[in-house]
Design an enzyme around this catalytic site. Structure first.
Site, PDB file in Angstrom:
ATOM      1  CG  PHE A 293      37.493  32.809  46.011  1.00  0.00           C
ATOM      2  CD1 PHE A 293      38.085  31.973  46.824  1.00  0.00           C
ATOM      3  CD2 PHE A 293      37.486  32.277  44.413  1.00  0.00           C
ATOM      4  CE1 PHE A 293      38.261  30.648  46.453  1.00  0.00           C
ATOM      5  CE2 PHE A 293      38.096  31.183  44.050  1.00  0.00           C
ATOM      6  CZ  PHE A 293      38.372  30.526  44.983  1.00  0.00           C
ATOM      7  CB  CYS A 294      42.588  34.234  47.743  1.00  0.00           C
ATOM      8  SG  CYS A 294      44.451  34.280  47.246  1.00  0.00           S
ATOM      9  CG  PHE A 295      42.717  30.673  44.107  1.00  0.00           C
ATOM     10  CD1 PHE A 295      43.821  30.248  43.232  1.00  0.00           C
ATOM     11  CD2 PHE A 295      42.812  30.118  45.409  1.00  0.00           C
ATOM     12  CE1 PHE A 295      44.949  29.576  43.873  1.00  0.00           C
ATOM     13  CE2 PHE A 295      43.809  29.653  46.033  1.00  0.00           C
ATOM     14  CZ  PHE A 295      44.801  29.202  45.282  1.00  0.00           C
TER      15      PHE A 295
ATOM     16  CB  ALA B 161      38.350  34.074  52.025  1.00  0.00           C
TER      17      ALA B 161
ATOM     18  CE  LYS C  47      46.138  33.986  43.279  1.00  0.00           C
ATOM     19  NZ  LYS C  47      45.622  35.177  43.706  1.00  0.00           N
TER      20      LYS C  47
END
Length: 267
Positions: free
Chosen positions: A146-148, A81, A162
């Site tokens: 969480f993508c980051f 996400a 990132k």
């Protein structure tokens, strides 16, 4: 001859529209009806996008999203996400192409990530951000929601954190890659919509933090467009959606991206 690609810079849209546009471009490229395209866009309202196969569970606080006016959508691409914001805090890119457009094999995922990543790195460096492309994923830890909070192959980092989160999906010889480039971040809102992510800022950074000022969306878009041209010997021609692409995107909004069934995803 210099290959000509289309450059699309679109107005901020809701999540369903943004994802439908990208799928329409992707399917059009596979059918040979759409040109290879680089697109820059933002989100209105701010939106959480889920990865294609990600569960909508406690890791994203749906009630907080409703309370804050944050949209929810499921991407056609994978990954975890992402909280997306308007053009004052984020630039989202997408690249739609076929393998032959970039000189890579039909199934060479790493090659296409690197091809796009080289242009992203070059463009962000011209803005003064000393970014680098990370070559490989680290470790065998579970994939975070969480993508980051994750680092995969060919991610773009600043000082070990990132700054660009990307995901790709392929359909035959054509691929769609999305990426979120953080100009700034709404830290409080990020914490509310991702309640199980202990410290989101521990693994991410922004261009504002790196540069000491917040760059403008248009300036970042221009730097990236020029970098794609320089790095890959392309000509990007500014254009809009075709009538067929617009109609296809509208159907995808109604039949897919705005539906509760698509948002619910895997069970």
């Amino acid at each position: 001859m210099t290959p000509t690609w289309r450059l699309l810079v679109t107005e901020p849209c809701d999540g369903a529209t943004n994802m439908a546009v990208d799928e329409a471009l992707w399917r059009g490229r596979r059918a040979g009806a759409s040109p290879p395209t680089v697109r820059f866009f933002a989100w209105a309202p701010p939106t959480v996008s889920l990865g294609y196969g990600q569960s909508l569970d406690r890791h994203v606080d749906v009630e907080a999203c409703r309370r804050l006016g944050v949209g929810l959508v499921r991407r056609p691409t994978g990954g975890s996400a992402i909280y997306h914001d308007g053009p004052e805090r984020e630039l989202t890119y997408s690249v739609v192409a076929a393998a032959e457009d970039i000189g890579g094999g039909a199934r060479d995922l790493l090659y296409s990530y690197q091809w796009i990543g080289r242009a992203l790195v070059a463009g962000l460096r011209t803005l003064g951000a000393p970014v680098e492309m990370v070559g490989v994923g680290r470790g065998d830890a579970p994939v975070p929601a969480f993508c980051f909070a994750r680092t995969g192959s060919c991610e773009i980092e600043l000082g070990g954190k990132k700054v660009v989160g990307s995901a790709q999906r392929r359909y035959g010889r054509a691929f769609l890659q999305h990426g979120s480039i953080l100009l700034s971040i709404d830290e409080a809102r990020l914490g509310e919509v991702f309640p199980t992510t202990r410290d989101p800022l521990a693994t991410l950074t922004t261009l504002e933090a790196a540069l000491g000022h917040r760059p403008k969306f248009d300036d970042v878009a221009a730097a990236l467009a020029h970098a794609f041209e320089r790095e890959h010997g392309l000509r990007l021609r500014a254009d809009g959606l075709t009538a067929d692409e617009t109609a296809h995107a509208a159907r995808l909004v109604e039949e897919k991206y705005a539906t509760a069934e698509w948002l619910a995803g895997p069970v």
